[in-house]
Design an enzyme around this catalytic site. Structure first.
Site: not given
Ligand code: 5GP
Length: 184
Positions: A105, A108, A157-158
């Site tokens: 999805d 980040d 945050f979305v």
């Molecule tokens: P990363 O490991 O890339 O920092 O984080 C990835 C995970 O964090 C995503 O798969 C999701 O579950 C969560 N996440 C990161 N940013 C967002 C956001 O803006 N909205 C939501 N709902 N989940 C997020």
């Protein structure tokens, strides 16, 4: 607009509309169809956030593909990933010899995907590509490429289109800013 969306003060502006998503998913589907013409892929959906995107993307790919799912839980807070990831539901299929596309999805920091990628590469797929609906600009702390990106968005945050806040908002058709406090 759905009545409950208008009545929720924590839902902010639309970041990507349902129409924009639909058009971009068609583009991605066409691109993947072209790239995988001679080697139909296995789409690996990362639950739960990617379930809506995966359902639409799979139908936009004009190939006899395979589908599987995995679910991961991240140690850390609900919104800040630590990079240490636990596989909560593993794949049913063996990846040996398959052309795998991981469908996420949102990327980040990239730490979740970095862990997943390593874990899947160790299972000897013939190839491994990554497709993420969203990529937050300037946040990545890893150095691998995401092969297919739907939209680059600002680091806010979305929610919606599969993405949640404490299991809510996954059924929103658009992607919106969440205005409330992000839970620790
Ligand atoms: P990363 O490991 O890339 O920092 O984080 C990835 C995970 O964090 C995503 O798969 C999701 O579950 C969560 N996440 C990161 N940013 C967002 C956001 O803006 N909205 C939501 N709902 N989940 C997020």
């Amino acid at each position: 607009m759905e009545a409950w969306v208008g009545a929720d003060p924590l839902l902010g502006r639309i970041v990507v509309s349902a129409d924009q998503i639909a058009a971009r998913v068609e583009d991605l589907g066409r691109q993947i169809t072209k790239d995988f013409l001679d080697r139909p892929p296995l789409l690996v959906g990362v639950l739960k956030g990617a379930f809506v995107f995966l359902a639409d993307l799979a139908r936009a790919i004009d190939l006899p593909l395979e589908l599987d799912f995995m679910a991961v839980a991240s140690y850390g807070t609900a919104t800040k990933t630590s990079g240490v990831v636990r596989i909560v539901k593993d794949l049913d299929l063996d990846l040996t010899g398959r052309h795998v596309i991981v469908v996420e999805d949102i990327v980040d920091s990239g730490l979740t995907l970095s862990y997943l990628r390593k874990s899947l590469l160790a299972r000897n797929p013939e190839s491994l590509a990554i497709c993420s609906l969203l990529l937050k600009t300037g946040q990545q702390r890893t150095n691998f490429d995401v092969d297919y990106v739907g939209f680059e968005i600002e680091p806010e945050f979305v929610v919606g289109y599969g993405l949640d806040l404490a299991e809510r908002y996954r059924n929103l058709p658009d992607l919106r800013i969440y205005l409330g406090e992000e839970p620790e």
